[in-house]
Design a protein around this motif. Sequence first.
Motif, PDB file in Angstrom:
ATOM      1  N   MET A   1       1.272   1.536 -10.945  1.00  9.14           N
ATOM      2  CA  MET A   1      -0.032   1.404 -10.826  1.00  9.14           C
ATOM      3  C   MET A   1      -0.470   0.439 -11.990  1.00  9.14           C
ATOM      4  SD  MET A   1      -1.668   5.198  -9.606  1.00  9.14           S
ATOM      5  CE  MET A   1      -1.462   6.325 -10.956  1.00  9.14           C
ATOM      6  N   CYS A   2      -1.575  -0.398 -11.611  1.00  5.25           N
ATOM      7  CA  CYS A   2      -2.497  -1.186 -12.371  1.00  5.25           C
ATOM      8  C   CYS A   2      -3.570  -1.698 -12.022  1.00  5.25           C
ATOM      9  CB  CYS A   2      -1.449  -2.525 -12.932  1.00  5.25           C
ATOM     10  SG  CYS A   2      -0.895  -3.325 -11.408  1.00  5.25           S
ATOM     11  N   ASN A   3      -4.449  -2.031 -12.910  1.00  4.92           N
ATOM     12  CA  ASN A   3      -5.782  -2.414 -12.453  1.00  4.92           C
ATOM     13  C   ASN A   3      -5.894  -4.271 -12.334  1.00  4.92           C
ATOM     14  OD1 ASN A   3      -5.831  -4.026 -14.860  1.00  4.92           O
ATOM     15  ND2 ASN A   3      -6.995  -2.500 -15.820  1.00  4.92           N
ATOM     16  N   PHE A   4      -6.975  -4.498 -11.811  1.00  2.00           N
ATOM     17  CA  PHE A   4      -7.204  -6.152 -11.623  1.00  2.00           C
ATOM     18  C   PHE A   4      -6.648  -7.102 -12.626  1.00  2.00           C
ATOM     19  CE2 PHE A   4      -9.494 -10.176 -11.688  1.00  2.00           C
ATOM     20  CZ  PHE A   4      -9.053 -10.606 -10.661  1.00  2.00           C
ATOM     21  N   CYS A   5      -7.006  -6.626 -13.852  1.00  7.90           N
ATOM     22  CA  CYS A   5      -6.443  -7.637 -15.024  1.00  7.90           C
ATOM     23  C   CYS A   5      -5.080  -7.629 -14.980  1.00  7.90           C
ATOM     24  CB  CYS A   5      -7.008  -6.895 -16.439  1.00  7.90           C
ATOM     25  SG  CYS A   5      -9.023  -7.208 -16.236  1.00  7.90           S
TER      26      CYS A   5
ATOM     27  N   ALA B   1      -0.719  -2.088   2.369  1.00 10.38           N
ATOM     28  CA  ALA B   1       0.254  -2.217   1.354  1.00 10.38           C
ATOM     29  C   ALA B   1      -0.303  -1.763   0.017  1.00 10.38           C
ATOM     30  CB  ALA B   1       0.745  -3.783   1.552  1.00 10.38           C
ATOM     31  N   LEU B   2      -1.427  -2.029  -0.158  1.00 14.27           N
ATOM     32  CA  LEU B   2      -1.738  -1.288  -1.359  1.00 14.27           C
ATOM     33  C   LEU B   2      -2.819  -0.166  -1.116  1.00 14.27           C
ATOM     34  CD1 LEU B   2      -2.658  -4.320  -3.751  1.00 14.27           C
ATOM     35  CD2 LEU B   2      -0.776  -2.819  -4.006  1.00 14.27           C
ATOM     36  N   GLY B   3      -2.987   0.892  -2.009  1.00 14.05           N
ATOM     37  CA  GLY B   3      -3.827   1.753  -2.297  1.00 14.05           C
ATOM     38  C   GLY B   3      -4.608   1.776  -3.463  1.00 14.05           C
TER      39      GLY B   3
ATOM     40  N   TYR C   1      -2.143   0.728  -6.390  1.00 11.24           N
ATOM     41  CA  TYR C   1      -0.802   1.247  -6.288  1.00 11.24           C
ATOM     42  C   TYR C   1      -0.278   1.121  -5.039  1.00 11.24           C
ATOM     43  CZ  TYR C   1      -3.272   4.839  -4.223  1.00 11.24           C
ATOM     44  OH  TYR C   1      -4.027   5.548  -3.198  1.00 11.24           O
ATOM     45  N   PRO C   2       1.263   0.688  -4.911  1.00 12.06           N
ATOM     46  CA  PRO C   2       1.850   0.301  -3.597  1.00 12.06           C
ATOM     47  C   PRO C   2       1.815   1.464  -2.703  1.00 12.06           C
ATOM     48  CG  PRO C   2       3.529   0.641  -5.271  1.00 12.06           C
ATOM     49  CD  PRO C   2       2.176   0.957  -6.173  1.00 12.06           C
ATOM     50  N   LEU C   3       1.679   1.277  -1.486  1.00 11.60           N
ATOM     51  CA  LEU C   3       1.794   2.218  -0.344  1.00 11.60           C
ATOM     52  C   LEU C   3       3.200   1.849   0.594  1.00 11.60           C
ATOM     53  CD1 LEU C   3      -2.062   2.310   0.954  1.00 11.60           C
ATOM     54  CD2 LEU C   3      -0.591   4.240  -0.453  1.00 11.60           C
TER      55      LEU C   3
ATOM     56  N   ALA D   1       7.189   0.437   0.217  1.00 12.74           N
ATOM     57  CA  ALA D   1       8.242  -0.232  -0.531  1.00 12.74           C
ATOM     58  C   ALA D   1       8.548  -1.441  -0.631  1.00 12.74           C
ATOM     59  CB  ALA D   1       9.702   0.899  -0.234  1.00 12.74           C
ATOM     60  N   GLU D   2       9.035  -2.039  -1.664  1.00  9.90           N
ATOM     61  CA  GLU D   2       9.456  -3.367  -1.748  1.00  9.90           C
ATOM     62  C   GLU D   2      10.172  -3.798  -0.755  1.00  9.90           C
ATOM     63  OE1 GLU D   2      10.773  -6.901  -5.097  1.00  9.90           O
ATOM     64  OE2 GLU D   2      10.933  -4.755  -5.433  1.00  9.90           O
ATOM     65  N   GLU D   3      11.344  -3.007  -0.189  1.00  7.40           N
ATOM     66  CA  GLU D   3      12.374  -3.345   0.516  1.00  7.40           C
ATOM     67  C   GLU D   3      11.539  -3.522   2.171  1.00  7.40           C
ATOM     68  OE1 GLU D   3      15.901  -1.024   2.614  1.00  7.40           O
ATOM     69  OE2 GLU D   3      16.227  -1.432   0.370  1.00  7.40           O
ATOM     70  N   GLU D   4      10.751  -2.572   2.438  1.00 10.11           N
ATOM     71  CA  GLU D   4      10.039  -2.677   3.430  1.00 10.11           C
ATOM     72  C   GLU D   4       9.292  -3.790   3.794  1.00 10.11           C
ATOM     73  OE1 GLU D   4       7.848   0.974   4.943  1.00 10.11           O
ATOM     74  OE2 GLU D   4       8.722   1.650   3.323  1.00 10.11           O
ATOM     75  N   CYS D   5       8.678  -4.540   2.752  1.00 10.90           N
ATOM     76  CA  CYS D   5       7.734  -5.633   2.754  1.00 10.90           C
ATOM     77  C   CYS D   5       8.933  -6.819   3.015  1.00 10.90           C
ATOM     78  CB  CYS D   5       7.311  -5.820   1.342  1.00 10.90           C
ATOM     79  SG  CYS D   5       5.899  -4.853   0.916  1.00 10.90           S
ATOM     80  N   ILE D   6      10.088  -6.839   2.292  1.00  6.83           N
ATOM     81  CA  ILE D   6      10.888  -7.894   2.424  1.00  6.83           C
ATOM     82  C   ILE D   6      11.329  -8.007   3.877  1.00  6.83           C
ATOM     83  CG2 ILE D   6      13.217  -8.677   1.658  1.00  6.83           C
ATOM     84  CD1 ILE D   6      12.557  -7.654  -1.005  1.00  6.83           C
ATOM     85  N   LYS D   7      11.693  -6.833   4.466  1.00 12.06           N
ATOM     86  CA  LYS D   7      12.328  -6.787   5.791  1.00 12.06           C
ATOM     87  C   LYS D   7      10.960  -7.263   6.674  1.00 12.06           C
ATOM     88  CE  LYS D   7      15.530  -3.162   5.771  1.00 12.06           C
ATOM     89  NZ  LYS D   7      15.823  -1.679   5.828  1.00 12.06           N
TER      90      LYS D   7
END
Length: 102
Positions: A1-5, A34-36, A47-49, A51-57
Amino acid sequence: MCNFCCINHSYNHNKDWKPNTVKTLIGRLVKKGALGYKEEGKLYIYYPLVAEEECIKAESKSFLTRVFGGAIKPMLVTFLQEEKLSQDEIEELKQLLEARKD
């Protein structure tokens, strides 16, 4: 998780993007699911909703459809003709193709 900065810093480390461009990207990723995010005071924590693998596919399929009309053979031929491969990479590709025969 991270913020805009945090996100903005990460993108500007690799690319020369303006903060508004990064905000637009974040907004689109939130809309696409893709993001929540959650609000913590005045901050939005992302935070990601997906998985990176799903995005790549998904992106790979989208690229294949847009650029090669969904046909994988022309894509492979193009990459193989244009890119230099090590012997290990060639062997790995051979193994992948052999496994697909079964």
